[in-house]
Design an enzyme around this catalytic site. Structure first.
Site, PDB file in Angstrom:
ATOM      1  N   LYS A   1     -31.552 -17.702 -27.449  1.00 53.43           N
ATOM      2  CA  LYS A   1     -32.274 -18.139 -26.261  1.00 53.43           C
ATOM      3  C   LYS A   1     -32.219 -17.002 -25.242  1.00 53.43           C
ATOM      4  O   LYS A   1     -31.459 -16.046 -25.431  1.00 53.43           O
ATOM      5  CB  LYS A   1     -31.639 -19.412 -25.664  1.00 53.43           C
ATOM      6  N   ARG A   2     -33.003 -17.090 -24.165  1.00 45.35           N
ATOM      7  CA  ARG A   2     -32.882 -16.077 -23.121  1.00 45.35           C
ATOM      8  C   ARG A   2     -31.452 -16.014 -22.595  1.00 45.35           C
ATOM      9  O   ARG A   2     -30.723 -17.010 -22.623  1.00 45.35           O
ATOM     10  CB  ARG A   2     -33.855 -16.396 -21.967  1.00 45.35           C
TER      11      ARG A   2
END
Ligand code: 26Y
Length: 821
Positions: free
Chosen positions: A555-556
Site C-alpha cells: 500500500k502507499r
C-alpha cells in the site's frame, strides 16, 4: 474453450493467429522471424483491439438509440494497470490467444510483460475508479469515465542504497495501442481573466467572464471491456494543448486585461500526476488540472445532451448523473452553474435545481490534511467567475442554516464553504456536500464517522443524504486473471459463474475440510510463492524459501498505515532470535511494497529503515533461515498481481478510524491470505464475513483511540515500561543497521517518542505482537490453515465491485442496463 464466455466469441484460434501475424506485418512492419517480444505484444494488442472496437461501436449505437441515462464518473485518477490480460479474459479470448501464440512460437505471458502499467493514479482511490468502470461495463450500464491524460503517471520508484529515488514514468513512450485520439471532440477551456457585470434593460444583472487565456482539451478514449465482451464503455482522458484560438476579448480590452492576463504553459497542465495522496499541497497547477478536466468533460456531456434534446434543459438531470470521486472534481459544480446561468441564461433557482440533482459525491478520507481547501485568492485569479458563484452558493446556504439554527454563528462558521482563517480558504468538501444530492463514504465505519464527526450538522439539515457504499474490487482482474491456477480449481468445483456472481464462492466452504481440496488449494499457493520468490530474486537478489510464511504489506507509505509498526515487530523477532536461537517461530518472509510521496520525509525515512533492517537481517546467518525482509521496488498494479496470489498473511494494520476502507485487504483475502488487521475500514466487514476464527484482529478500537488521545497519550509511558520496545527503539539510534552512520534511522524513533506517536504505534505494539504469534501458531497446523485460507476465499463474495456498483445504481444513480447485441 474453458471459459463460459469463450463460446460466445466466434473467433477461432486460427483467426487470432492470422490477425496477429497480419498486424505484425501491416501495423508493425516486421515478420515472425524478426519480431521481438515488444513487436509481438503490439501486434497482439492490435488484434485484440479490432475485437474491442467492433463492440465499442455496437455499444455506442445502442446507447445512442436508447438515449439512456448514464453515469459520468469524474476522477482525477484512474489506476488502470495493464490492459492486455484483462481484455483477453473479458472477451473470453485468453486461452485461444495463448494457444495461438504458442503455435507461433511465443509465450503470451512473456509478451504481456512488455506492456507498461497505465499508472494514472496514486493508490486506492484511483484503483477503485478502475475497478468501478470494469464493473459498470460488465453490468451493461451506460457509463463513461472522465479524467486526465497525464503524460507521466505516478513516478517509477528506484531504491538506491536503501533510499527511494523518483524517476519519471513514461507509459506512452513507444505508443499506447489501446487509446484512440478523438480530435473531432476537442474542447476550448478558458482560464484567468476577469468578470464583467452587465445590467440588462429590465434591471437584471448578467455576468460575463473574459478569460485571459484559453487552452485546448484533446480527448483520448480507452475502451473498457465488460466481462463477457458485450458492453464496451469508454474512459475519456483529456490532454491539454496550446490553443490557436485568438482571444478577441483580451485583444480589445487592452491594458487592463494585460494586467489580469496569465499564461499557463498549456502543455504543462496534463504533464504529470501529482504524487501526493492524503496531503493537500495547494498548488495552482493542481487546481488548473482539476478545472481543466471537469470543464472539458462537462462540455462533452452537454454537447451530447444537446444533440438529443436541443436547448430543452428540463431533462438534463434525468439523463445525466455525475459522480465526484472525492473533492478533486468538485469545481465541476460551480462550472455547471456558470454554464446554466451565464451561458444558457437560466435564473439561479432553475440552475441550482438542475445542478443539485446532477452531482453525487464520494468521500474517501477523514484525515484533516487530506481535505482539499483552496485559497480564495487563487480561485479569484484562475477562475474569477467560479469564486463569485461559490460565494452565491454559500450565501444562500447560510440563509438555510440561519433558518434551522437561528443566531448560531458557531454552526455557520463550521458549515460555511468559506473558512475565515488568516487566508480565506474555500472548503471543497463542504461545497461538495451542499452541491450534491447524495454523499457516501466507502465502508460502514467510515460512513458512520463521516456522519458523526466530519459532517454532523449536514445530516440534520438533509437526513438521508449521507449514506454508505462499501468498496469492492473486480474479481476478473484480482482473481481470474492474476491467479489462473486457483481460478481453474475454483471453476472445477463450483462452476465458472463466480466471476460475475461472486457469492457463488461460498460453495467452496463445503470443501474447506476436504483433504484433497485443501492440498490442491495450498499447492497452488505454494506454486505462486515459488514464482514470486523467483521474481524477488531477480528484483532484489534476495532468496526466499517458499516454505516460509509470506507476510505481505502492500500500500502507499503512510504513518497512519503503520508500516513502521510492522518494522518494529520484525525488529522484535530479530532480537528474540538473537537472544534465543531456539526462539519458536515458523520461518517468515516479510514483504513490503510502497511508494512514499516525494515530499513526505518520514515516509521516505521509513522506507530507508525497512531496507537497512532488511540488509542486516538477510545477511545475518544466525537468523536468516527463520527471518527475511524484502522491500520490492516500484510497487504498482502489475506487481500487486504477482504478490497477492502468493500471500499467506495480509497486513492491514492502520490506526482504527484512519483507513476509510482499504481495497488491498479484499484482494489478498480473496486470494486466500489471512488478515492480521485492526478494526478499521473494510477489515471490520471482512471479519464479519469470514468469522473471527479466520482472521487475526488486534488493537485499539475507534472509541479507544479517541479516549486515549483525549486522556493525553504519552508514548514515553510505554517506552519506559517495556523492555522490548525500549530496546528496539534504542537499537534504531545505534549504527547497528547503518554501520559507521549512527542516527540515520533516528527519525523513526523520534516520531514515536518526542513526535508524540500520533498514530499510536506503541500503544498497539503488544496486541500486534500477540496477534502475530497467534498467526504463527495457526500456520503450523497445516490443515487448520488451509481451512482458514479456503474460508477467506469462499467468503469474499460481498466485496466484488459489481455489488458496490449495484448499490450505487439502486440508491444513487438509478440507471437501467442497456443490453448490447
Ligand atoms: C488532495 C490530494 C493530495 C489527494 C490525492 C489523492 C488526496 C487523496 C488522494 C487519494 C486518496 C485515496 O486513495 N484514498 C483511499 O481511497 C480508497 C478507495 O476508497 C480507500 O479504500 C482507502 O482507504 C483510502 O485511503
Amino acid at each position: 474453450a474453458t471459459s463460459a464466455t469463450a463460446s460466445l466469441n466466434g473467433l477461432s484460434k486460427d483467426d487470432i493467429k492470422q490477425a496477429i501475424v497480419r498486424h505484425l506485418h501491416c501495423s508493425m512492419g516486421t515478420d515472425e522471424n524478426k519480431a521481438n517480444d515488444h513487436a509481438w505484444w503490439k501486434a497482439a494488442c492490435a488484434a485484440v483491439q479490432e475485437q474491442v472496437l467492433e463492440r465499442l461501436r455496437s455499444t455506442q449505437k445502442a446507447h445512442y438509440m436508447n438515449d439512456t441515462r448514464a453515469v459520468h464518473y469524474f476522477s482525477a485518477e484512474f489506476l488502470m494497470g495493464r490492459l492486455m490480460s484483462n481484455n483477453l479474459h473479458n472477451l473470453g479470448l485468453y486461452e485461444k490467444t495463448h494457444q495461438a501464440m504458442r503455435e507461433l512460437g511465443v509465450d503470451l505471458t512473456d509478451v504481456m510483460e512488455q506492456e507498461p502499467d497505465m499508472a494514472l493514479g496514486n493508490g486506492g482511490l484511483g484503483r477503485l475508479a478502475a475497478c468501478f468502470i470494469d464493473s459498470l461495463a460488465t453490468l451493461d450500464l451506460p457509463a463513461i469515465g472522465y479524467g486526465l491524460h497525464y503524460e507521466h503517471g505516478l513516478f517509477r520508484q528506484e531504491i538506491r542504497s536503501g533510499a527511494q529515488i523518483e524517476r519519471p514514468d513514461s507509459w506512452r513512450d513507444y505508443g499506447n495501442p489501446w487509446e484512440i485520439c478523438r480530435p473531432e471532440s476537442i474542447q476550448e477551456i478558458p482560464l484567468y481573466g476577469y468578470v464583467e457585470t452587465k445590467y440588462g434593460d429590465k434591471g437584471q444583472i448578467n455576468k460575463e467572464w473574459h478569460p485571459g487565456s484559453i487552452v485546448k482539451g484533446v480527448p483520448w478514449d480507452i475502451p473498457v471491456v465488460g466481462y463477457g465482451g458485450k458492453t464496451v464503455n469508454v474512459l475519456r482522458l483529456w490532454e491539454s494543448q496550446a490553443s490557436d484560438y485568438f482571444n478577441w476579448d483580451v485583444f480589445n480590452a487592452g491594458g487592463y486585461v494585460d494586467a489580469q492576463r496569465e499564461n499557463v504553459q498549456a502543455e504543462t497542465i496534463s504533464k504529470v500526476l501529482y504524487p501526493n495522496d492524503e496531503t493537500e499541497a495547494g498548488k495552482e497547477l493542481r487546481l488548473i488540472q482539476q478545472y481543466f478536466f471537469c470543464a472539458c468533460s462537462l462540455k462533452d456531456i452537454i454537447r451530447r445532451y444537446k444533440r438529443a434534446h436541443g436547448d430543452d434543459w428540463s431533462r438534463f438531470a434525468d439523463q445525466v448523473v455525475i459522480q465526484l470521486n472525492d473533492t478533486h472534481p468538485a469545481i465541476a459544480i460551480p462550472e455547471l452553474i456558470r454554464i446554466l446561468v451565464d451561458r444558457a441564461g437560466m435564473d439561479w433557482g432553475a440552475a441550482w435545481e438542475i445542478s443539485s440533482k446532477t452531482f453525487a459525491y464520494t468521500n474517501h478520507t477523514l484525515l484533516p490534511e487530506a481535505l482539499e481547501k483552496w485559497p480564495a485568492r487563487m480561485l479569484e485569479k484562475i477562475l474569477p467567475r467560479h469564486l463569485e458563484i461559490i460565494y452565491e452558493i454559500n450565501h444562500r446556504f447560510m440563509r438555510k442554516v440561519e433558518e434551522k439554527w437561528p443566531g448560531d454563528d458557531a454552526i455557520k462558521r463550521k458549515l460555511s464553504i468559506i473558512e475565515e482563517s488568516s487566508e480565506k480558504m474555500i472548503r471543497m468538501g463542504n461545497l461538495s456536500v451542499i452541491g450534491s444530492f447524495a454523499v457516501n463514504g466507502v465502508a460502514e465505519i467510515h460512513s458512520r464517522l463521516v456522519k458523526e464527526n466530519l459532517f454532523p450538522e449536514f445530516e440534520k439539515l438533509w437526513p438521508g443524504k449521507l449514506t454508505n457504499v462499501t468498496n469492492g474490487i473486480t474479481p476478473r482482474r484480482w482473481l481470474k486473471a492474476c491467479n489462473p491456477a486457483l481460478s481453474k480449481l475454483i471453476s472445477e468445483r463450483i462452476g465458472d459463474k463466480w466471476p460475475t456472481e461472486l457469492y457463488k464462492l461460498q460453495g467452496l466452504a463445503n470443501f474447506a475440510d476436504d483433504k484433497e481440496f485443501q492440498q490442491q488449494f495450498m499447492q497452488i499457493k505454494h506454486d505462486n510463492k515459488v514464482r514470486l520468490a523467483a521474481e524477488v530474486k531477480t528484483l532484489t537478489g534476495v532468496e526466499l524459501d517458499p516454505n516460509m510464511i509470506f507476510d505481505i504489506q502492500i500500500k502507499r507509505l503512510h504513518e497512519y498505515k503503520r508500516q513502521h509498526l510492522n518494522l518494529l515487530h520484525i525488529l522484535a523477532l530479530y532480537r528474540r532470535l538473537l537472544e534465543d536461537p531456539d526462539y519458536d517461530m515458523h520461518p517468515r518472509a516479510f514483504l513490503f511494497g510502497a511508494k512514499a510521496a516525494p515530499g513526505y520525509k518520514l515516509a521516505k525515512d521509513i522506507i530507508y529503515a525497512i531496507n537497512k533492517v532488511a540488509d542486516k537481517i538477510n545477511n545475518d546467518v544466525r537468523v536468516n533461515h527463520k527471518l527475511k525482509v524484502v522491500f520490492l521496488p516500484n510497487y504498482r498494479v502489475s506487481l500487486a498481481e504477482k504478490m497477492i496470489p502468493a500471500a499467506d498473511i495480509s497486513e492491514q494494520i492502520s490506526t482504527a478510524g484512519k483507513e476509510a476502507s482499504g481495497t488491498g485487504n479484499m484482494k489478498l483475502s480473496l486470494n486466500g491470505a489471512l488478515t492480521v488487521g485492526t478494526l478499521d475500514g473494510a477489515n471490520i466487514e471482512i471479519a464479519e464475513e469470514v468469522g473471527e476464527e479466520n482472521i487475526f484482529i488486534f488493537g485499539l478500537t475507534v472509541e479507544q483511540v479517541q479516549k486515549l488521545h483525549a486522556g493525553g497519550y504519552n508514548p514515553y509511558d510505554i517506552y519506559d515500561n517495556s523492555r522490548e520496545i525500549k530496546a528496539i527503539l534504542d537499537w534504531l539510534e545505534t549504527d547497528y543497521f547503518t554501520p559507521g552512520k549512527p542516527g540515520e534511522l533516528a527519525s523513526v524513533k523520534q516520531s514515536l517518542l518526542d513526535g508524540g506517536d500520533p498514530y499510536l504505534v506503541l500503544a498497539d505494539f503488544d496486541a500486534y505482537s500477540e496477534a502475530q504469534q497467534k498467526a504463527d501458531r495457526a500456520y503450523r497446523d497445516k490443515a487448520g490453515w488451509a481451512r482458514k485460507a479456503i474460508i477467506n476465499t469462499a467468503r469474499m463474495g460481498k466485496f466484488t465491485s459489481d455489488r458496490s456498483i449495484r448499490e450505487y445504481v439502486e440508491r444513487i444513480w438509478r440507471l437501467t442496463p442497456c443490453h448490447v447485441e
